[in-house]
Design an enzyme around this catalytic site. Sequence first.
Site, PDB file in Angstrom:
ATOM      1  N   LYS A  20     -17.954  44.552  37.722  1.00 24.99           N
ATOM      2  CA  LYS A  20     -16.538  44.923  37.704  1.00 24.99           C
ATOM      3  C   LYS A  20     -15.599  43.752  37.367  1.00 24.99           C
ATOM      4  CE  LYS A  20     -16.942  48.831  40.951  1.00 24.99           C
ATOM      5  NZ  LYS A  20     -16.734  50.052  40.185  1.00 24.99           N
ATOM      6  N   ASP A  63     -25.046  44.538  47.372  1.00 30.09           N
ATOM      7  CA  ASP A  63     -24.317  45.031  46.205  1.00 30.09           C
ATOM      8  C   ASP A  63     -22.839  44.712  46.404  1.00 30.09           C
ATOM      9  OD1 ASP A  63     -22.958  46.416  44.294  1.00 30.09           O
ATOM     10  OD2 ASP A  63     -24.134  48.262  44.475  1.00 30.09           O
ATOM     11  N   PHE A  99     -23.318  53.957  47.531  1.00 30.53           N
ATOM     12  CA  PHE A  99     -22.985  54.166  46.117  1.00 30.53           C
ATOM     13  C   PHE A  99     -23.360  52.906  45.353  1.00 30.53           C
ATOM     14  CE2 PHE A  99     -20.784  54.167  42.147  1.00 30.53           C
ATOM     15  CZ  PHE A  99     -20.956  55.471  41.716  1.00 30.53           C
TER      16      PHE A  99
HETATM   17  C1  LIG Z   1     -20.904  49.121  45.032  1.00 30.73           C
HETATM   18  C2  LIG Z   1     -21.080  49.570  43.614  1.00 30.73           C
HETATM   19  N1  LIG Z   1     -22.235  49.318  42.987  1.00 30.73           N
HETATM   20  C3  LIG Z   1     -22.448  49.674  41.718  1.00 30.73           C
HETATM   21  C4  LIG Z   1     -21.471  50.338  41.004  1.00 30.73           C
HETATM   22  C5  LIG Z   1     -21.749  50.766  39.600  1.00 30.73           C
HETATM   23  O1  LIG Z   1     -21.055  49.980  38.701  1.00 30.73           O
HETATM   24  P1  LIG Z   1     -20.874  50.488  37.185  1.00 30.73           P
HETATM   25  O2  LIG Z   1     -19.961  51.660  37.222  1.00 30.73           O
HETATM   26  O3  LIG Z   1     -20.301  49.292  36.474  1.00 30.73           O
HETATM   27  O4  LIG Z   1     -22.242  50.840  36.699  1.00 30.73           O
HETATM   28  C6  LIG Z   1     -20.249  50.617  41.619  1.00 30.73           C
HETATM   29  C7  LIG Z   1     -19.186  51.344  40.891  1.00 30.73           C
HETATM   30  O5  LIG Z   1     -18.250  51.876  41.431  1.00 30.73           O
HETATM   31  C8  LIG Z   1     -20.050  50.227  42.960  1.00 30.73           C
HETATM   32  O6  LIG Z   1     -18.903  50.476  43.598  1.00 30.73           O
END
Ligand SMILES: Cc1ncc(COP(=O)(O)O)c(C=O)c1O
Length: 415
Positions: free
Chosen positions: A269, A240, A155
Amino acid sequence: MDTIVADELKMPRLPRSTHDYVALEALYGATNYKPLDVVLSRGQGVWVWDVDGAKYLDCLSAYSAVNQGHCHPRILAAMMEQAQKLTLTSRAFRNDQLALFYEEICAATNTHKVLPMNSGAEAVESALKLARKWGYEVKGVPEGQAEIIVCSENFHGRTLTIVGFSTDPVSQRNFGPFTPGFRVIPYGDADAFEAAVTAHTVAILLEPIQGEAGVIIPPDGYLRRVRDICTRRRVVMILDEVQTGLGRTGKLLAEEHEGVEADLTLVGKALSGGFYPISAVLSNIEVMDVLKPGEHGSTFGGNPLGCAVARMALRVLQDEGMIENAAVMGERMKAGLAAIPSNRVREVRGRGLMLAVELHPDAGGARDYVRRLQSLGVLCKDTHEHSIRIAPPLVITGDEVDWAVDRFAQALREA
Ligand SMILES: Cc1ncc(COP(=O)(O)O)c(C=O)c1O
C-alpha cells in the site's frame, strides 16, 4: 497533466457528469465493488475533488495506500525523474534503484533481507511460500505436511489461497476448492495459538490490528506472547503490515507498539506513496535464505520505477514528520469523535490514524452515515454494517481534524 497527454486519453464522447461516469462503469465494468457515487478527478494532500467540482476530505486514503497525501510533490518528482530514465528491466538484469531500495528499507525497518513484489496479496503469498519452504528445509517438517495458522476475521487479500482461509463467507462462496494446510484460530487469543501449534506448524500469519474486520485491536501483550510462542516452538511469525505499516498507527510499523520483531513483515500500500504499486516481504536471514534462483519471482517486482517511488515514499514519511503527526492527530481525532454527544455511537477505537466509529446496531446502517458524510464533504468507508472506518492521510492538520469531527457530529445529529 500535460494537455496533449490529457487529450490523448479522452474518449471520443467524453462523459462529463457523475451520472455519466457511473452509468458507463455500470455498463462495462465488473461489479466487484460497490463504491459511493463520487467520481474523483483530482487530489492534493488530504483533499480530493470530484468531476462536478465538489471538494472532500479523504478519510480513507485508498485503504491506507495514500498515507503521504495525494500527489505528494516529492514522490511525484521522483516518479517523473525515474520514468524518464528507466522503468523496467525485469530481474534478468540488475537496475540501479533496487539495491538502494533494499538498503534504505532495511535501515528504516531493522530488516536483513527484502523480497520485492507488487501488491499486498502477492507479498502475503510470497511469505506463505517462504514459510513452507523454511518448514521443510530448516525445521524438518515432512514433505506436504506443513500447517500455517491464521486468525478469524482475517483479511490478507483476494487470491485463491488467501480467500481459502478467510472466515468471511462472501469472500469464499463458490470460489473453491481451496489450498489445504491452513488452520483458523480466534484473533487476539494467544492461548488458542499455543494450543494449535503442532510439530508441523511452520507459521502464523496475522495482522497487528485487523483493518478490514473493522479496526480490531488485540489485547495488550498479544503480539509479544505470539512472538514468544513462535520463538519457543520454532514457528515463523508473519505480520501482515500491509495496512498498519508505514506510519498509519503512529509508528513506522505497528509491531513497534509492542516492541516485537516478526520473522516476516509484509508491507505494501503506502510503500507506493499512492503512485505505483510495490510491496515487500521484510525477512530475517534464516527464512529468506531458503529461496534460491528460479523458485519465486515477478516480472515487475523490484522494477526501478517502483523502487524509486518507494524510496521517496519512505523518505517523506520519515523526514516530514508524518509518523509522529499520525500519533498526535490520531489521538486528537479519536478524542474528538469520542466526545460527540450521541447515543448512536457504541465505540470509537483505533490507534494513530487508523480509526473506527462503531454504531449501535439500532442506529441504522453505517452506509447511510457514510452517504451523509459524503454530502457534508467527508469521504470514508462503511465496514460490516455498523462500523465507519476513518483513515485520513497522515499529513492532516489539527484544524482539518477538528473540521472532520464537526462533520461527524453533524452527520450523527442529523441521521
Ligand atoms: C492487511 C492486508 N493485507 C493484504 C491486503 C491486500 O493488499 P492488495 O489489495 O494490495 O493485494 C490488504 C488490502 O486491503 C490488507 O489490508
